[in-house]
Structures are given as structure tokens and as C-alpha cells.
Design an enzyme around this catalytic site. Structure first.
Site, PDB file in Angstrom:
ATOM      1  N   ARG A   1      21.440 -22.202  23.494  1.00 62.95           N
ATOM      2  CA  ARG A   1      23.176 -21.222  23.805  1.00 62.95           C
ATOM      3  C   ARG A   1      23.545 -21.225  22.662  1.00 62.95           C
ATOM      4  NH1 ARG A   1      26.719 -21.059  29.256  1.00 62.95           N
ATOM      5  NH2 ARG A   1      24.685 -19.815  29.588  1.00 62.95           N
TER       6      ARG A   1
ATOM      7  N   HIS B   1      23.177 -11.907  26.913  1.00 66.26           N
ATOM      8  CA  HIS B   1      22.835 -13.295  27.844  1.00 66.26           C
ATOM      9  C   HIS B   1      21.765 -12.710  28.764  1.00 66.26           C
ATOM     10  CE1 HIS B   1      23.445 -16.507  30.069  1.00 66.26           C
ATOM     11  NE2 HIS B   1      24.876 -16.585  30.923  1.00 66.26           N
TER      12      HIS B   1
ATOM     13  N   GLN C   1      21.260 -14.387  32.387  1.00 64.01           N
ATOM     14  CA  GLN C   1      22.436 -12.986  33.134  1.00 64.01           C
ATOM     15  C   GLN C   1      21.643 -12.056  34.025  1.00 64.01           C
ATOM     16  OE1 GLN C   1      24.680 -15.243  34.927  1.00 64.01           O
ATOM     17  NE2 GLN C   1      24.719 -13.671  36.334  1.00 64.01           N
TER      18      GLN C   1
ATOM     19  N   ASP D   1      33.551 -10.582  34.836  1.00 65.28           N
ATOM     20  CA  ASP D   1      33.495 -11.451  33.655  1.00 65.28           C
ATOM     21  C   ASP D   1      34.751 -12.326  33.850  1.00 65.28           C
ATOM     22  OD1 ASP D   1      32.066 -13.777  33.040  1.00 65.28           O
ATOM     23  OD2 ASP D   1      31.641 -12.852  30.981  1.00 65.28           O
TER      24      ASP D   1
ATOM     25  N   CYS E   1      29.362 -13.740  36.675  1.00 65.03           N
ATOM     26  CA  CYS E   1      28.053 -14.479  36.465  1.00 65.03           C
ATOM     27  C   CYS E   1      28.083 -15.464  36.593  1.00 65.03           C
ATOM     28  CB  CYS E   1      27.413 -14.067  35.000  1.00 65.03           C
ATOM     29  SG  CYS E   1      28.916 -14.161  34.255  1.00 65.03           S
TER      30      CYS E   1
ATOM     31  N   ARG F   1      19.483 -16.801  39.325  1.00 64.53           N
ATOM     32  CA  ARG F   1      18.494 -17.216  37.748  1.00 64.53           C
ATOM     33  C   ARG F   1      18.064 -18.955  37.983  1.00 64.53           C
ATOM     34  NH1 ARG F   1      22.868 -17.675  34.379  1.00 64.53           N
ATOM     35  NH2 ARG F   1      21.450 -18.276  33.064  1.00 64.53           N
TER      36      ARG F   1
HETATM   37  N1   CP Z   1      26.431 -17.781  34.301  1.00 63.37           N
HETATM   38  C1   CP Z   1      25.940 -18.341  33.469  1.00 63.37           C
HETATM   39  O1   CP Z   1      25.195 -18.710  32.561  1.00 63.37           O
HETATM   40  O2   CP Z   1      26.525 -20.521  33.290  1.00 63.37           O
HETATM   41  P1   CP Z   1      26.636 -21.326  32.917  1.00 63.37           P
HETATM   42  O3   CP Z   1      28.006 -21.031  31.584  1.00 63.37           O
HETATM   43  O4   CP Z   1      27.323 -22.320  33.793  1.00 63.37           O
HETATM   44  O5   CP Z   1      24.939 -21.280  32.443  1.00 63.37           O
HETATM   45  N1  NVA Z   2      31.050 -14.212  28.588  1.00 67.01           N
HETATM   46  C1  NVA Z   2      31.224 -15.708  29.156  1.00 67.01           C
HETATM   47  C2  NVA Z   2      30.083 -16.076  29.882  1.00 67.01           C
HETATM   48  C3  NVA Z   2      29.431 -17.476  30.873  1.00 67.01           C
HETATM   49  C4  NVA Z   2      28.288 -17.683  31.690  1.00 67.01           C
HETATM   50  C5  NVA Z   2      31.255 -16.259  28.025  1.00 67.01           C
HETATM   51  O1  NVA Z   2      30.610 -15.688  27.379  1.00 67.01           O
HETATM   52  O2  NVA Z   2      31.883 -17.984  28.203  1.00 67.01           O
END
Ligand code: CP
Ligand code: NVA
Length: 299
Positions: free
Chosen positions: A99, A126, A129, A220, A260, A287
Site C-alpha cells: 500500500r 485499488h 477493492q 467513497d 469501500c 475483501r
Molecule cells: N477499503 C479498504 O481498503 O479499507 P482499509 O483502508 O481499512 O484497508
Molecule cells: N480512496 C480512499 C480509499 C480508502 C480505502 C483512500 O485512498 O484513502
């Protein structure tokens, strides 16, 4: 697996079928232990609940081991370059899940580590997701082809993965954003060029236009991780983009609501996210099943 662009439609379908098998018979996979002896290095430069917990749980259930490498745990970014980190991890682990802020970071890891790399969220995509979202849509609506999705809010990483999912799996997506917050133009062009019709991926600045007759309404956070400095400006620009009872009146009467998570109050009201059309906790559970299918087939 850096983006869902990497999957053909057949591979996408295969992964969804694997996912359903996993969800339907979780105990069997736990017994089979298909990832016995495999390790996954999990680089997290940002927070996570779902992605971390689902991946660690899936690794254990499938018989492997996950190493959580948070930003304060490893040398990366403080004492060591991404290139060296990729080289070293690649000599030790079976795969890397990462990430990151810049999408190019997962590309560097994939190029230099020599092991499979899974994007666990970047500024652009993502994909895990996206897979869970598609699984949830099929589970609740019984089909994907011809499903109309309304994306309301920011043209962000999660939106991009849903756009790509839509063109791969025959869904239509109508995206409503404020001006200046449209999806990334390279992602939009990719989708337009690979769409089956000019109607499949559409943009509007009017949330009601996008929501009208939608089978799926999705939003989101307006403030993604790393955008905290833009919060005040974005909140002003996103006025009118909240998913609330007035907006969902325009959707199909059997619509489902996706998010999400984590959610904030500005993008969706409690009565929608905790209402009878919301499937956000099925989406969160999925997930686990989707990442299990990915890990089993990628590592
Ligand atoms: N939706 C999602 O990726 O959540 P987290 O940031 O908690 O992993
Ligand atoms: N768009 C959000 C998604 C979090 C799961 C982010 O990037 O923070």
C-alpha cells in the site's frame, strides 16, 4: 497484480469463481493449506483495517505466513531505497503486497523484486477493492452484464478500479464528480478505448443524472489518505455530492449501496449507509474471500 487492467475478462471471471468457492467452502481451504510454506511481505505506507486484516487472515487460513511491514517497522524511506528494499525482499519472501502513495512505487517493486506484487492501494488504483465490489454486486443482483453503476463523489483510486471492472465485466458506470475532480484522464481514456460502447463509461457534474435508474449507488471518502491538506477546499467543492435519501430516490427501487469504507459523514448519511439497500458489510467481508482467491493463484 498492480491494476485490474492486468486481468483479461476470462481471468477476472476465473478469480470471481475462485472467490465464490472460497466463500462457499472456507473450511476446505483451511484444511487444504494451499499456501503452506509461502510468505508474503506486506508493505503499508498508510493505515488499513480491511486490507491488512483480510490479507493476514487469508494467509493464515491458506497455510502461509504474512509479515506486516508498516512505515515505522522497516528501513524503507528512512535508511533505504525502494530499489534495495525490492531486491532484498525478493530474495526472501514468496510475494509482496504493498500500500503506497505513488503508483510508480508498486511498479518499481514489481520490476525489481522478482516475485509477484499485489497493489494494496496506490494513488491510482485499488484492485483488491474492485474485485470485492464486483463480487458483491453479482452476489446481490445475480448478474453483472448490463448493471448500471452510479459513482458519486471523487474520481479517485477506488473509482478507477470500478471503472476498469465495469468495462471488463460488461457493466455501465456513470460517474458524477465536481469539476476538477474527474477520474484521471489516462484511466478514463483507457476505459473509453476498451469500452464496448460510448455509453459504458460516462461523466457528469450532476449527481442526479448519474443516480437516475442506477442499480448500484457507490461513493467513497472525499478526502483520501494523503489529501488531508486539501480537506477544507474539497469539502466546499463536494457540497451537493452527499449520497442521501433525496438522491437515492432517483435510483432503481431495488438498488444496492456500496462504500469501500472507512466512511465519513460528509459523503453518505446514516440512513443510507445503515439502510435496507446498503450492502457495505457484505462488501467488507468479501475483501477476505477475494484476497484469498488472489493469494492462492498469484503466490
Ligand atoms: N477499503 C479498504 O481498503 O479499507 P482499509 O483502508 O481499512 O484497508
Ligand atoms: N480512496 C480512499 C480509499 C480508502 C480505502 C483512500 O485512498 O484513502
Amino acid at each position: 497484480m498492480l491494476t485490474l487492467k492486468d486481468l483479461t475478462t476470462d481471468e477476472f471471471r476465473f478469480l470471481l469463481d475462485e472467490t465464490l468457492k472460497f466463500k462457499g467452502n472456507r473450511a476446505q481451504h483451511v484444511k487444504d493449506q494451499p499456501l503452506r510454506g509461502k510468505t508474503l511481505g506486506m508493505i503499508f505506507q498508510k493505515r488499513s483495517t480491511r486490507t491488512r486484516v483480510s490479507t493476514e487472515t487469508a494467509m493464515v487460513e491458506l497455510g502461509g505466513h504474512a509479515l506486516f511491514l508498516g512505515k515505522d517497522d522497516i528501513q524503507l524511506g528512512v535508511n533505504e531505497s525502494l530499489f534495495d528494499t525490492a531486491k532484498v525482499l525478493g530474495r526472501m519472501v514468496s510475494g509482496i503486497l504493498a500500500r503506497v502513495f505513488d503508483h510508480s512505487d508498486v511498479e518499481v517493486l514489481a520490476k525489481h523484486s522478482g516475485v509477484p506484487v499485489i497493489n494494496a492501494l496506490s494513488d491510482l488504483f485499488h484492485p483488491l477493492q474492485g474485485l470485492a465490489d464486483v463480487m458483491t454486486i453479482e452476489e446481490h443482483l445475480g448478474k453483472l452484464k448490463g448493471v448500471n453503476i452510479a459513482w458519486i463523489g471523487d474520481g479517485n483510486n477506488v473509482c478507477h478500479s470500478l471503472m476498469i471492472s465495469s468495462i471488463k465485466m460488461g457493466m455501465n458506470i456513470h460517474i458524477a464528480t465536481p469539476e476538477g475532480y474527474e477520474p484521471d484522464s489516462t484511466v478514463f481514456d483507457y476505459c473509453k478505448n476498451n469500452a464496448s460502447s460510448s455509453e459504458q463509461v460516462r461523466l457528469t457534474y450532476d449527481p442526479i443524472v448519474a443516480a437516475t435508474d442506477a442499480n448500484v449507488v457507490v461513493t467513497d471518502t472525499f478526502i483520501s489518505m494523503g489529501q488531508e491538506a486539501e480537506k477544507q477546499e474539497k469539502l466546499k467543492k463536494f457540497k451537493g455530492f452527499q449520497v442521501n435519501n433525496q438522491l437515492v430516490q432517483h435510483a432503481d427501487k431495488d438498488y444496492i449501496f456500496l462504500h469501500c469504507l472507512p466512511r465519513h459523514e460528509e459523503e453518505v448519511t446514516d440512513d443510507v449507509i445503515y439502510g435496507e439497500h446498503s450492502v457495505v458489510f457484505d462488501e467488507a467481508e468479501n475483501r477476505l474471500h477475494t484476497v484469498a482467491a488472489v493469494l492462492k493463484n498469484v503466490l
